[in-house]
Design an enzyme around this catalytic site. Sequence first.
Site, short mmCIF file in Angstrom:
data_model
loop_
_atom_site.label_atom_id
_atom_site.label_comp_id
_atom_site.label_asym_id
_atom_site.label_seq_id
_atom_site.Cartn_x
_atom_site.Cartn_y
_atom_site.Cartn_z
N ARG A 136 0.71 -1.20 -0.03
CA ARG A 136 0.05 0.00 0.02
C ARG A 136 0.94 1.22 0.04
NH1 ARG A 136 -5.59 -0.34 1.72
NH2 ARG A 136 -6.42 -2.12 0.60
N ARG A 187 -6.06 11.63 -6.33
CA ARG A 187 -7.11 11.15 -5.99
C ARG A 187 -8.52 11.96 -6.15
NH1 ARG A 187 -11.46 8.65 -4.92
NH2 ARG A 187 -11.73 7.13 -2.81
N ASP A 198 -6.45 -2.58 -7.59
CA ASP A 198 -7.01 -3.19 -6.55
C ASP A 198 -7.47 -4.66 -6.58
OD1 ASP A 198 -8.27 -2.47 -3.64
OD2 ASP A 198 -9.42 -3.80 -4.24
N TYR A 218 -15.16 -11.16 -0.27
CA TYR A 218 -15.96 -10.12 -0.60
C TYR A 218 -17.01 -10.11 -1.24
CZ TYR A 218 -12.05 -7.48 1.62
OH TYR A 218 -11.20 -7.03 2.62
O1 CP3 Z 1 0.14 -1.59 -2.62
C1 CP3 Z 1 -0.21 -0.60 -3.44
O2 CP3 Z 1 0.31 0.68 -3.25
C2 CP3 Z 1 -1.21 -1.00 -4.64
C3 CP3 Z 1 -2.49 -0.86 -4.56
C4 CP3 Z 1 -3.36 -1.59 -3.67
C5 CP3 Z 1 -4.53 -1.02 -3.44
N1 CP3 Z 1 -5.50 -2.18 -2.59
C6 CP3 Z 1 -4.89 0.44 -3.26
C7 CP3 Z 1 -6.12 0.83 -2.48
C8 CP3 Z 1 -3.30 -3.14 -3.41
C9 CP3 Z 1 -2.22 -4.05 -3.93
C10 CP3 Z 1 -4.64 -3.25 -3.00
C11 CP3 Z 1 -4.69 -4.74 -2.38
C12 CP3 Z 1 -6.20 -5.11 -1.60
N2 CP3 Z 1 -7.26 -4.30 -1.78
C13 CP3 Z 1 -6.21 -5.86 -0.83
C14 CP3 Z 1 -5.16 -6.99 -0.48
C15 CP3 Z 1 -4.03 -6.32 0.49
C16 CP3 Z 1 -4.74 -5.98 1.87
O3 CP3 Z 1 -4.78 -4.93 2.18
O4 CP3 Z 1 -5.25 -7.03 2.69
C17 CP3 Z 1 -7.68 -6.11 -0.25
C18 CP3 Z 1 -8.00 -6.87 0.75
C19 CP3 Z 1 -8.04 -4.75 -0.98
C20 CP3 Z 1 -9.52 -4.36 -0.86
C21 CP3 Z 1 -9.60 -3.32 -0.55
N3 CP3 Z 1 -9.38 -1.97 -1.28
C22 CP3 Z 1 -10.34 -2.52 0.95
C23 CP3 Z 1 -10.49 -3.71 1.95
C24 CP3 Z 1 -10.26 -1.43 0.80
C25 CP3 Z 1 -10.88 -0.44 1.75
C26 CP3 Z 1 -9.64 -0.14 3.06
C27 CP3 Z 1 -9.06 1.15 2.91
O5 CP3 Z 1 -7.88 1.07 3.01
O6 CP3 Z 1 -9.76 2.22 2.37
C28 CP3 Z 1 -9.67 -0.93 -0.38
C29 CP3 Z 1 -9.54 0.45 -1.13
C30 CP3 Z 1 -7.89 0.89 -1.43
N4 CP3 Z 1 -7.23 0.06 -2.19
C31 CP3 Z 1 -7.61 2.10 -1.06
C32 CP3 Z 1 -6.06 1.87 -1.85
C33 CP3 Z 1 -5.22 3.08 -1.83
C34 CP3 Z 1 -7.93 3.14 -0.46
C35 CP3 Z 1 -9.23 3.83 -1.05
C36 CP3 Z 1 -9.07 5.25 -1.24
O7 CP3 Z 1 -7.94 5.69 -1.83
O8 CP3 Z 1 -9.90 6.03 -1.18
#
Ligand code: CP3
Length: 347
Positions: free
Chosen positions: A28, A41, A78, A153
């Site tokens: 992340r 964003r 994602d 999910y």
């Molecule tokens: O790592 C990186 O920089 C690459 C991008 C990346 C994102 N999500 C961007 C993201 C990666 C590799 C993921 C993987 C991901 N997404 C996983 C597996 C890893 C983990 O964290 O367990 C999972 C379970 C998801 C599903 C997901 N996406 C959730 C549960 C959420 C909400 C939680 C949160 O942090 O808001 C997301 C949203 C998400 N994916 C964000 C980012 C930067 C935040 C959303 C935003 O910017 O508004």
Amino acid sequence: MSGIQAQKAMMRVLKGETLSPPPLWMMRQAGRYLPEYRETRKQAKNFLDLCYSPDLAVEVTHQPIRRFGFDAAILFSDILVVPHALGRDVTFSEGSGPAMPPIDADGIHALSDVKAHEVLAPVYETVRRLAAELAAETTLIGFCGAPWTVATYMIAGHGTPDQAPARLFAYREPAAFERLLDVIADLSAEYLFRQVQAGADCVQIFDSWASVLDDESFARFCIRPVRRIIDGLRARGCTAPVIAFPKGASALYQGYREATRADALGLDWTMPLGMARDLQKEGAVQGNLDPLLLIAGGDALDHGVDRILQALGSGPLIFNLGHGITPQAPISNVTRMIKRVRGANAG
Ligand code: CP3
């Protein structure tokens, strides 16, 4: 290894070399703790639009590399683009995380991947541009979610603390559940293959919810589908290294690398470092700093870094967090961690 890959520290470690200091990136690493991410964003209608806009996705992938000089860039996307590409109505709302209509057995039988690569085309374009733009020493990581984690999910329709809906569904409707895992695995194999064709050097499979299953269910829902993805990649002639991250799998990490054919193991912070050392005898490991140490900072952070380097620094190690960085982490602590890892050798 090709000439270009020989310059990439992370690729060398994935092939089993020990490097000091170890290569470093953060799960992340492109995200809300960065002001430049929050700025970009705002230009996207919503989060999925950010993932599917190559201009914006390329920009946010570069941001942490520009600021910190990490050894690897991870494609910005994602794991939930895969259910979206299978026709599920995935949304990300501010504050409450991802959501989609829960799927049932009929929905599973109706799933179709005919439009999937049309939906995913912008992701391949993002990878192509990144591969062309990144410096020769920076490894480009592609990724997908593991079928179990993606399925949790799809079945619950949102995140849950223990994945009870998916576990119940798997017990009650084993045939439909198995089909769901296979559909996700088969699309994910082709998805990762196309990312590698577009220029990703290696790929990571995120199994963020591997921690909630008994050993038999772990074998059926985590190991078998991840193995199916990796076999699918190899059957397509793809030799890119695969990092598998069964977060929180604890004792079930034993035998997981061999059973899935993963090249490297991502470790979460609950993995005892003694056991991590044993796992490292069979190949590269990646991890495993508690992300909360990046909020705490100070001596606690320094100590957390030091004990990982001490335990794992004399074998093939990719330094990383044990899960994603949180939005609350101050940037000064990220800089402190990087300096500590790179130590006297920091350039
Ligand atoms: O790592 C990186 O920089 C690459 C991008 C990346 C994102 N999500 C961007 C993201 C990666 C590799 C993921 C993987 C991901 N997404 C996983 C597996 C890893 C983990 O964290 O367990 C999972 C379970 C998801 C599903 C997901 N996406 C959730 C549960 C959420 C909400 C939680 C949160 O942090 O808001 C997301 C949203 C998400 N994916 C964000 C980012 C930067 C935040 C959303 C935003 O910017 O508004």
